[in-house]
Design an enzyme around this catalytic site. Sequence first.
Site, PDB file in Angstrom:
ATOM      1  N   LYS A  45       0.849  -1.196   0.000  1.00 12.98           N
ATOM      2  CA  LYS A  45       0.000   0.000   0.000  1.00 12.98           C
ATOM      3  C   LYS A  45       0.879   1.238   0.000  1.00 12.98           C
ATOM      4  O   LYS A  45       0.650   2.180  -0.750  1.00 12.98           O
ATOM      5  CB  LYS A  45      -0.884  -0.032   1.250  1.00 12.98           C
ATOM      6  CG  LYS A  45      -2.148   0.772   1.139  1.00 12.98           C
ATOM      7  CD  LYS A  45      -2.834   0.781   2.495  1.00 12.98           C
ATOM      8  CE  LYS A  45      -4.153   0.077   2.458  1.00 12.98           C
ATOM      9  NZ  LYS A  45      -4.796   0.007   3.770  1.00 12.98           N
ATOM     10  N   GLU A 128      -3.699 -23.284   2.133  1.00 12.81           N
ATOM     11  CA  GLU A 128      -3.368 -23.984   3.384  1.00 12.81           C
ATOM     12  C   GLU A 128      -3.166 -23.021   4.555  1.00 12.81           C
ATOM     13  O   GLU A 128      -3.567 -23.281   5.688  1.00 12.81           O
ATOM     14  CB  GLU A 128      -2.089 -24.807   3.167  1.00 12.81           C
ATOM     15  CG  GLU A 128      -1.641 -25.604   4.354  1.00 12.81           C
ATOM     16  CD  GLU A 128      -2.638 -26.676   4.768  1.00 12.81           C
ATOM     17  OE1 GLU A 128      -2.769 -27.668   4.072  1.00 12.81           O
ATOM     18  OE2 GLU A 128      -3.295 -26.479   5.821  1.00 12.81           O
ATOM     19  N   ILE A 135       0.073 -25.393  10.505  1.00 16.64           N
ATOM     20  CA  ILE A 135      -0.374 -26.804  10.560  1.00 16.64           C
ATOM     21  C   ILE A 135      -0.941 -27.206   9.190  1.00 16.64           C
ATOM     22  O   ILE A 135      -1.861 -26.559   8.696  1.00 16.64           O
ATOM     23  CB  ILE A 135      -1.482 -27.008  11.624  1.00 16.64           C
ATOM     24  CG1 ILE A 135      -1.006 -26.540  13.001  1.00 16.64           C
ATOM     25  CG2 ILE A 135      -1.919 -28.457  11.668  1.00 16.64           C
ATOM     26  CD1 ILE A 135      -2.098 -26.594  14.077  1.00 16.64           C
ATOM     27  N   GLU A 189      -5.245  -9.890  13.515  1.00 13.80           N
ATOM     28  CA  GLU A 189      -5.699  -9.338  12.239  1.00 13.80           C
ATOM     29  C   GLU A 189      -5.583  -7.819  12.277  1.00 13.80           C
ATOM     30  O   GLU A 189      -5.473  -7.220  13.367  1.00 13.80           O
ATOM     31  CB  GLU A 189      -7.167  -9.723  12.007  1.00 13.80           C
ATOM     32  CG  GLU A 189      -7.400 -11.202  11.845  1.00 13.80           C
ATOM     33  CD  GLU A 189      -6.608 -11.802  10.697  1.00 13.80           C
ATOM     34  OE1 GLU A 189      -6.754 -11.359   9.558  1.00 13.80           O
ATOM     35  OE2 GLU A 189      -5.823 -12.730  10.945  1.00 13.80           O
ATOM     36  N   ASP A 200     -12.659 -14.584  13.003  1.00 15.08           N
ATOM     37  CA  ASP A 200     -11.568 -15.300  12.341  1.00 15.08           C
ATOM     38  C   ASP A 200     -11.730 -16.817  12.524  1.00 15.08           C
ATOM     39  O   ASP A 200     -11.585 -17.588  11.574  1.00 15.08           O
ATOM     40  CB  ASP A 200     -10.232 -14.806  12.927  1.00 15.08           C
ATOM     41  CG  ASP A 200      -9.038 -15.463  12.297  1.00 15.08           C
ATOM     42  OD1 ASP A 200      -8.685 -15.084  11.163  1.00 15.08           O
ATOM     43  OD2 ASP A 200      -8.456 -16.378  12.909  1.00 15.08           O
ATOM     44  N   LYS A 204     -12.428 -19.778   9.685  1.00 16.84           N
ATOM     45  CA  LYS A 204     -11.585 -20.978   9.569  1.00 16.84           C
ATOM     46  C   LYS A 204     -12.433 -22.246   9.710  1.00 16.84           C
ATOM     47  O   LYS A 204     -12.215 -23.227   9.002  1.00 16.84           O
ATOM     48  CB  LYS A 204     -10.479 -20.940  10.624  1.00 16.84           C
ATOM     49  CG  LYS A 204      -9.436 -19.866  10.313  1.00 16.84           C
ATOM     50  CD  LYS A 204      -8.524 -19.609  11.492  1.00 16.84           C
ATOM     51  CE  LYS A 204      -7.428 -18.624  11.159  1.00 16.84           C
ATOM     52  NZ  LYS A 204      -6.724 -18.116  12.347  1.00 16.84           N
ATOM     53  N   GLY A 301       1.794 -15.933  12.981  1.00 19.87           N
ATOM     54  CA  GLY A 301       3.180 -15.441  12.981  1.00 19.87           C
ATOM     55  C   GLY A 301       3.797 -15.578  11.604  1.00 19.87           C
ATOM     56  O   GLY A 301       3.312 -16.340  10.759  1.00 19.87           O
TER      57      GLY A 301
HETATM   58  P1  NAP Z   1      -0.341  -7.220   7.476  1.00 19.41           P
HETATM   59  O1  NAP Z   1       0.845  -7.411   8.331  1.00 19.41           O
HETATM   60  O2  NAP Z   1      -1.315  -6.157   7.837  1.00 19.41           O
HETATM   61  O3  NAP Z   1       0.166  -6.979   5.976  1.00 19.41           O
HETATM   62  C1  NAP Z   1      -0.703  -6.643   4.920  1.00 19.41           C
HETATM   63  C2  NAP Z   1       0.133  -6.268   3.722  1.00 19.41           C
HETATM   64  O4  NAP Z   1      -0.725  -6.028   2.615  1.00 19.41           O
HETATM   65  C3  NAP Z   1       0.952  -4.990   3.919  1.00 19.41           C
HETATM   66  O5  NAP Z   1       2.212  -5.112   3.311  1.00 19.41           O
HETATM   67  C4  NAP Z   1       0.126  -3.908   3.202  1.00 19.41           C
HETATM   68  O6  NAP Z   1       0.898  -2.872   2.646  1.00 19.41           O
HETATM   69  C5  NAP Z   1      -0.498  -4.733   2.095  1.00 19.41           C
HETATM   70  N1  NAP Z   1      -1.778  -4.173   1.691  1.00 19.41           N
HETATM   71  C6  NAP Z   1      -2.913  -4.098   2.425  1.00 19.41           C
HETATM   72  N2  NAP Z   1      -3.903  -3.521   1.699  1.00 19.41           N
HETATM   73  C7  NAP Z   1      -3.370  -3.230   0.503  1.00 19.41           C
HETATM   74  C8  NAP Z   1      -3.875  -2.607  -0.676  1.00 19.41           C
HETATM   75  N3  NAP Z   1      -5.143  -2.170  -0.749  1.00 19.41           N
HETATM   76  N4  NAP Z   1      -3.069  -2.484  -1.734  1.00 19.41           N
HETATM   77  C9  NAP Z   1      -1.786  -2.915  -1.659  1.00 19.41           C
HETATM   78  N5  NAP Z   1      -1.235  -3.499  -0.588  1.00 19.41           N
HETATM   79  C10 NAP Z   1      -2.024  -3.654   0.491  1.00 19.41           C
HETATM   80  O7  NAP Z   1      -1.204  -8.578   7.381  1.00 19.41           O
HETATM   81  P2  NAP Z   1      -0.677 -10.048   7.670  1.00 19.41           P
HETATM   82  O8  NAP Z   1      -0.740 -10.305   9.115  1.00 19.41           O
HETATM   83  O9  NAP Z   1       0.558 -10.319   6.921  1.00 19.41           O
HETATM   84  O10 NAP Z   1      -1.895 -10.916   7.046  1.00 19.41           O
HETATM   85  C11 NAP Z   1      -2.060 -11.012   5.664  1.00 19.41           C
HETATM   86  C12 NAP Z   1      -3.111 -12.091   5.352  1.00 19.41           C
HETATM   87  O11 NAP Z   1      -2.678 -13.337   5.895  1.00 19.41           O
HETATM   88  C13 NAP Z   1      -4.485 -11.837   5.975  1.00 19.41           C
HETATM   89  O12 NAP Z   1      -5.468 -12.373   5.116  1.00 19.41           O
HETATM   90  C14 NAP Z   1      -4.446 -12.636   7.268  1.00 19.41           C
HETATM   91  O13 NAP Z   1      -5.722 -13.015   7.712  1.00 19.41           O
HETATM   92  C15 NAP Z   1      -3.674 -13.847   6.787  1.00 19.41           C
HETATM   93  N6  NAP Z   1      -2.961 -14.579   7.841  1.00 19.41           N
HETATM   94  C16 NAP Z   1      -2.193 -13.902   8.741  1.00 19.41           C
HETATM   95  C17 NAP Z   1      -1.498 -14.623   9.697  1.00 19.41           C
HETATM   96  C18 NAP Z   1      -0.633 -13.943  10.719  1.00 19.41           C
HETATM   97  O14 NAP Z   1      -0.107 -14.627  11.606  1.00 19.41           O
HETATM   98  N7  NAP Z   1      -0.444 -12.634  10.653  1.00 19.41           N
HETATM   99  C19 NAP Z   1      -1.591 -16.032   9.716  1.00 19.41           C
HETATM  100  C20 NAP Z   1      -2.399 -16.680   8.766  1.00 19.41           C
HETATM  101  C21 NAP Z   1      -3.075 -15.941   7.829  1.00 19.41           C
HETATM  102  P3  NAP Z   1       1.745  -1.859   3.580  1.00 19.41           P
HETATM  103  O15 NAP Z   1       2.847  -2.716   4.147  1.00 19.41           O
HETATM  104  O16 NAP Z   1       2.251  -0.819   2.672  1.00 19.41           O
HETATM  105  O17 NAP Z   1       0.794  -1.370   4.622  1.00 19.41           O
HETATM  106  N1  HSE Z   2      -5.140 -13.486  13.459  1.00 17.54           N
HETATM  107  C1  HSE Z   2      -4.990 -14.882  13.181  1.00 17.54           C
HETATM  108  C2  HSE Z   2      -4.805 -15.620  14.483  1.00 17.54           C
HETATM  109  C3  HSE Z   2      -3.803 -15.093  12.295  1.00 17.54           C
HETATM  110  O1  HSE Z   2      -4.534 -14.976  15.504  1.00 17.54           O
HETATM  111  O2  HSE Z   2      -4.949 -16.839  14.487  1.00 17.54           O
HETATM  112  C4  HSE Z   2      -3.648 -16.532  11.850  1.00 17.54           C
HETATM  113  O3  HSE Z   2      -4.678 -16.906  11.015  1.00 17.54           O
END
Ligand code: NAP
Ligand code: HSE
Length: 426
Positions: A45, A128, A135, A189, A200, A204, A301
């Site tokens: 972004k 996945e 997992i 999130e 969330d 899932k 993570g």
């Molecule tokens: P995050 O740390 O908030 O990162 C989101 C990334 O997407 C950032 O780099 C952001 O850009 C970019 N972004 C967001 N909106 C955008 C847009 N409109 N145009 C272009 N770029 C955009 O999120 P995250 O924790 O990595 O999670 C990402 C996905 O993985 C989500 O669907 C989440 O549910 C899933 N997930 C997360 C985890 C976890 O442990 N965090 C685990 C499993 C699944 P900027 O960096 O410039 O802000």
């Molecule tokens: N926010 C989510 C959690 C990230 O805490 O489980 C992993 O899906």
Amino acid sequence: MEKVKIGLLGFGTVGSGVWKVIEANNNAISKRCRKELEITKILVKSLEKARSAEAPENLFTDKFEDVLSSDVDIVVEVMGGIEPAKEYILKAISAKKHVVTANKQLLATNGEEIYKAAVENGVKVFYEASVAGGIPILNTLKDPLSANQIEEIIGIVNGTTNYILSKMTEDKKDFETMLKVAQDLGYAEAAPAADVEGFDAAYKLCILSSLAFKSSIDVEKVHREGICDITPLDIEYAREMGYTVKLLAIAKKKEKGLELRVHPTFIPSNHPLASVSDSYNAVFLKGNAVENLMFYGRGAGDLPTASAVVGDIVSVITSENSPSYEDSVLGNIEKCDILPIGDLETQYYVRLTVEDKPGVLGKITSILGDKNVSLSTVIQKGTKDSSVSLVFMTHKTSESNLQAAFEEVTKLEGVHKIENLIRIES
Ligand code: NAP
Ligand code: HSE
């Protein structure tokens, strides 16, 4: 060696984890794929933001079109949210790119449209990482467990809430502080209400159940409660009675349909799920051939989630002609009835604040008796205050009877409030 070009949408917690895992393990990965992975474009972004992983500046863009026009083979969506993630994924599919995503919100609410588009365009969608972080549960349901009829799934599938509840239980920390730490650790999130209010985990459960029960599931029909009302007092009562409080996602196949629910739950402290702490997740399932299985690992993570994302990239490359998830989900969709929460039969913990005077307990138990709610434990601790906590644990009873009984109980003189009602899974 031939290269596979990857366009990464997002470079936050998960996206930067994907970069790190490919940097660290590309040798081993390319031996497995016989192709080398190369991230050729990264969509973010803000181009100004400082990044935790070192990727060359020239790879970053803030325009999705740059990703598609850079001739990528696979688009990896780790941005989160519905839009513009959905638009970008559908555009990538139309351009015949395979897609890997970790976006449970999008898949639980718009999955079928995306899977259909993938089938029509002859590309794969792998996801996945969308359930239980590192997992490998979805892939396991798709192939290794396909010989079974799944009867039940009970999971701790949200790392943030498990982290908060574990710290409240084990270290007596408070909710708000631990939520902040979970955010800092990258578990939560973007809007942490999605975690603490159970959305969330419901997304899932929906994804897990659609694969496990080969069913099309409307996420709105999953009964959902979060952990915001869980207090240290409830955790302490649970401990005294031999239970631990966990946010569980539960799916059970019943004669009349599917029971699908996400809510804080008392589980016996000697149950394997009770010892799943920190941001760990676990999925406990029962198949009619394999019987009981339990999967355990980091549920959130950067690196654990990236492990699942990069594993999916490998699957896209190595499984060119084998079916992917969308074939399993769309191929045999049964319409399954989702049972209303009122049909549930279980035990309950109920905590009330009442006036400490003769007759109050008697009136309450009389109403419970009339509604066929039988009690296994009653606790009222002596105190000098006029208001006291009264705690009930019921025998197995129907949720509709229990709710009807406590609706009447709240109207009694001397009953101040029903503080909490928590289901027990034994
Ligand atoms: P995050 O740390 O908030 O990162 C989101 C990334 O997407 C950032 O780099 C952001 O850009 C970019 N972004 C967001 N909106 C955008 C847009 N409109 N145009 C272009 N770029 C955009 O999120 P995250 O924790 O990595 O999670 C990402 C996905 O993985 C989500 O669907 C989440 O549910 C899933 N997930 C997360 C985890 C976890 O442990 N965090 C685990 C499993 C699944 P900027 O960096 O410039 O802000
Ligand atoms: N926010 C989510 C959690 C990230 O805490 O489980 C992993 O899906």
